[in-house]
Design an enzyme around this catalytic site. Structure first.
Site, PDB file in Angstrom:
ATOM      1  N   PRO A   2       0.827  -1.205   0.000  1.00  0.00           N
ATOM      2  CG  PRO A   2      -0.751  -1.567   1.660  1.00  0.00           C
ATOM      3  CD  PRO A   2       0.560  -2.076   1.147  1.00  0.00           C
ATOM      4  CD  GLU A   3       1.973   3.448  -4.486  1.00  0.00           C
ATOM      5  OE1 GLU A   3       2.009   4.663  -4.769  1.00  0.00           O
ATOM      6  OE2 GLU A   3       2.094   2.543  -5.340  1.00  0.00           O
ATOM      7  CE  LYS A  53       5.133   3.122   0.354  1.00  0.00           C
ATOM      8  NZ  LYS A  53       5.827   2.333  -0.666  1.00  0.00           N
ATOM      9  CD  GLN A  70       8.794  -4.760   7.650  1.00  0.00           C
ATOM     10  OE1 GLN A  70       8.360  -5.721   8.270  1.00  0.00           O
ATOM     11  NE2 GLN A  70      10.058  -4.398   7.696  1.00  0.00           N
ATOM     12  NE  ARG A 125      15.790   4.654   6.082  1.00  0.00           N
ATOM     13  CZ  ARG A 125      15.661   3.871   7.146  1.00  0.00           C
ATOM     14  NH1 ARG A 125      16.486   4.002   8.169  1.00  0.00           N
ATOM     15  NH2 ARG A 125      14.712   2.963   7.213  1.00  0.00           N
ATOM     16  NE  ARG A 253       7.759  -1.963  -7.124  1.00  0.00           N
ATOM     17  CZ  ARG A 253       7.260  -1.177  -6.163  1.00  0.00           C
ATOM     18  NH1 ARG A 253       8.072  -0.407  -5.437  1.00  0.00           N
ATOM     19  NH2 ARG A 253       5.960  -1.160  -5.924  1.00  0.00           N
TER      20      ARG A 253
END
Length: 263
Positions: A2-3, A53, A70, A125, A253
């Protein structure tokens, strides 16, 4: 995976179920989290925040549950007392008098203090979240042109959570189609008009997806609701120019694009 828009909608559902209600029972699968069960019972979930996410479940005693789904993690909302039929492994249960939220299959779960939130490696990050209403196109443009990102090809940059959190593959595909660019471009090579268009699209498309994806366009207003223009539409005609949409691979991708109008 999922985004950002899907993660934020999931967080909205979790908030609607238990936010502001006393927790009547708390359970964690992992031994290192067991001591927090009693500390959280009776507390309230004050809000559920997304950072790309990752989900941050904030409690009224100042603690925050960090979780990252994840590939396999999934949250569910059930009526308290219901026993779900599933083969998934339960990791977290937060229960109120009427609703319970459950986290299955995830392995990246931690409890953080307010101080630890500021030093957590993943949270340090990730870049600003595209769904954060405070983030502006001007700030995105400055980020595109920064020494850190200006020489990066968009094929990889738009998947990098350090650039902007919440982007993913379908958003990468749709954003680049919207601005008529291929994934090989770099910010340093764009003209002012292209930079401005991209800076807006990087926010507009994720936000449109979050607010409208999956809704029926009853008024038939073109562009009023999010829908895929190129993603998973290889072999179909591009609605902008009539060219045929193609599928390739970029940064490992699947990538969908129109060779006729994306230059």
């Amino acid at each position: 995976m999922p985004e950002g828009p899907e993660i934020r909608r999931a967080a909205d559902n979790l908030e609607a179920a238990i936010k502001g209600k006393p927790l009547t029972d708390v359970w964690f699968a992992f031994a290192q989290l067991k001591p927090y069960e009693s500390q959280l019972t009776g507390q309230l979930v004050t809000r559920i925040e997304t950072r790309g996410k990752a989900l941050l479940t904030h409690f009224s005693n100042g603690l925050t549950l960090y979780s990252h789904n994840q590939l396999y993690g999934v949250w569910r909302v059930i009526d308290t007392g219901e026993i779900p039929q599933t083969t998934r492994i339960l990791r977290v249960r937060l229960q109120t008098a009427d609703k319970t939220i459950l986290l299955y299959s995830a392995s990246d779960i931690e409890m953080l203090t307010a101080e630890q939130l500021t030093t957590h490696p993943f949270l340090q990050r990730v870049g600003p979240d595209v769904l954060d209403a405070r983030l502006t196109p001007e700030e995105v443009k400055a980020r595109l042109l920064s020494p850190r990102f200006r020489n990066r090809q968009f094929s990889g940059l738009l998947l990098d959570q350090a650039f902007l959190a919440g982007l993913g593959n379908y958003l990468r595909v749709e954003i680049l189609w919207q601005v008529g660019l291929t994934g090989q471009h770099k910010a340093k090579d764009l003209n002012e008009a292209q930079l401005n268009a991209l800076s807006h699209a990087l926010l507009d498309i994720p936000r449109l997806s979050y607010t409208t994806r999956g809704q029926a366009d009853e008024n038939k207003h073109h562009g009023a609701l999010f829908r895929f223009k190129v993603f998973h539409r290889d072999g179909e005609a591009c609605e902008r120019c009539g060219g045929i949409i193609e599928k390739t691979t970029l940064s490992s991708r699947p990538f969908y694009w129109c060779p006729h109008c994306q230059k």
